[in-house]
Design a protein around this motif. Sequence first.
Motif, mmCIF file in Angstrom:
data_model
loop_
_atom_site.group_PDB
_atom_site.id
_atom_site.type_symbol
_atom_site.label_atom_id
_atom_site.label_comp_id
_atom_site.label_asym_id
_atom_site.label_seq_id
_atom_site.Cartn_x
_atom_site.Cartn_y
_atom_site.Cartn_z
ATOM 1 N N SER A 1 -48.904 -0.167 -12.141
ATOM 2 C CA SER A 1 -49.395 0.304 -13.441
ATOM 3 C C SER A 1 -49.413 -0.858 -14.432
ATOM 4 O O SER A 1 -49.506 -0.662 -15.642
ATOM 5 N N ASP A 2 -49.321 -2.094 -13.904
ATOM 6 C CA ASP A 2 -49.319 -3.306 -14.726
ATOM 7 C C ASP A 2 -50.671 -3.440 -15.428
ATOM 8 O O ASP A 2 -51.693 -3.692 -14.794
ATOM 9 N N LYS A 3 -50.658 -3.261 -16.743
ATOM 10 C CA LYS A 3 -51.917 -3.244 -17.506
ATOM 11 C C LYS A 3 -52.672 -4.565 -17.395
ATOM 12 O O LYS A 3 -53.894 -4.585 -17.386
ATOM 13 N N MET B 1 -53.268 -7.890 -7.424
ATOM 14 C CA MET B 1 -51.814 -8.046 -7.353
ATOM 15 C C MET B 1 -51.441 -9.201 -6.424
ATOM 16 O O MET B 1 -50.548 -9.997 -6.728
ATOM 17 N N MET B 2 -52.148 -9.322 -5.283
ATOM 18 C CA MET B 2 -51.882 -10.440 -4.371
ATOM 19 C C MET B 2 -52.112 -11.782 -5.068
ATOM 20 O O MET B 2 -51.310 -12.711 -4.939
ATOM 21 N N SER B 3 -53.207 -11.858 -5.832
ATOM 22 C CA SER B 3 -53.508 -13.090 -6.564
ATOM 23 C C SER B 3 -52.399 -13.412 -7.558
ATOM 24 O O SER B 3 -51.955 -14.553 -7.676
ATOM 25 N N ALA B 4 -51.921 -12.387 -8.261
ATOM 26 C CA ALA B 4 -50.846 -12.579 -9.245
ATOM 27 C C ALA B 4 -49.553 -13.036 -8.570
ATOM 28 O O ALA B 4 -48.720 -13.707 -9.192
ATOM 29 N N GLN B 5 -49.386 -12.679 -7.294
ATOM 30 C CA GLN B 5 -48.175 -13.071 -6.560
ATOM 31 C C GLN B 5 -48.332 -14.407 -5.840
ATOM 32 O O GLN B 5 -47.473 -14.807 -5.064
#
Length: 437
Positions: free
Chosen positions: A283-285, A412-416
């Motif tokens: 739910s990370d905006k 999300m993968m990119s952010a990680q």
Amino acid sequence: MEAPVVNVGIMREKAVSFVFHGEYVHTETGQFLTGEQRVLFVGGNIVFNGKLYKELFFEPASPASSFELKAVTIGRNFHWQRQEDQCFKGAFNLVTCKDSIVVINQIDVEEYLTSVISSEMSAGASKELLKAHAVISRSWLLAQVEKNFRLAGKEEKQQSYYRDNEQLIRWYDREDHEIFDVCADDHCQRYQGITRASTPIVQKVVHETRGEILTDGEMICDARFSKCCGGVTEQFEHCWEPVPHSYLAALRDSRDTTFPDLTKEEEAEKWIRSAPEAFCNTSDKEILSQVLNNYDQETTDFYRWKVSYTQEELAELVHRKSGIDFGQILDLIPVSRGTSGRIDLLKIVGTHRSFTIGKELEIRRTLSETHLYSSAFVVDKEDIRLDIPGRFVLTGAGWGHGVGLCQIGAAMMSAQGYDYRQILSHYFPGASIEKRY
């Protein structure tokens, strides 16, 4: 080597208003045009400047020229459908069909991709996510062009519709288009010209991945994507033609690669009623704003969601959408599920009759004013009196068909810290990246 050119169907209307920004050449007469223009469909012809045509073709006189289409419908039949004015680069083609004028944009593939990526997701998304998206959008597009070429001149049309007294099986794919390669809406890929602000980073990632496509070693991959897989991706054949693709397999959207057999009703029910860990379970905006444009952000619950209908609402909706009078609805029974728990055959049981529908998009269209978020759902019947439910509650998982890349999971993968090659190898196992031009 130059990039290929693609024909994109933008709209189909009886009257089209458009504006040339900069000069365009009407190829048939050699006339240079600029400013506001209008065409009408009359008696099977296009009326333009007092003359009748079957087809009109306009080419930009310079690379800086663009054309603006008025009142283009986007998100057709989806819950956020609306109209907007849109600007496009490239050539402009108007063709008559049986009851309207079809507007087609002829555009360089790389220019097209710059728009698609800005239209499909926020142009402010992370660089690795945008690079992954550039490769799959290019792959999908060129796979369709390649398929058109293979099927050209062949007598048999691919069957995507089957109906008898017991069932209707239908899937929707780009074979629905005959006079252009792809359309500009969610049916194919969102393409909104240069209307969506393209940032320097989008132009940079398209340039850096120029000509890169996914291949299975023989053909260009028919690379698909959806908003949110719901934790497990779906196999191609459960949504479209019954031809499996090794790189569009079922996989867990997580570092943990194990998942239950969601084709089994009991396992699907447990999975959908829970919210297992997954890249797309967020739910990370900040992450969501990378993938979801302003109108997509009107949707909040997508990893797991609920929809509720009264008996009257559901009976009326299903009658109107299917054209079948079921009477009162007694049950919605999953006949078969795909590998992500998405239902690909659903039996609707009514007081008047029973009927089975599929595949997933047909189910989503029949059970919603626009589209259910996905066909991965379980059904609870409430307020039952004399065996007739007073209310149906659908609890579901994911947003979209779930095949191929999961956009929220990839963000999300990119952010990680995963790079675009790692993202692509996660969602398209066994495929490799190849530079074609």
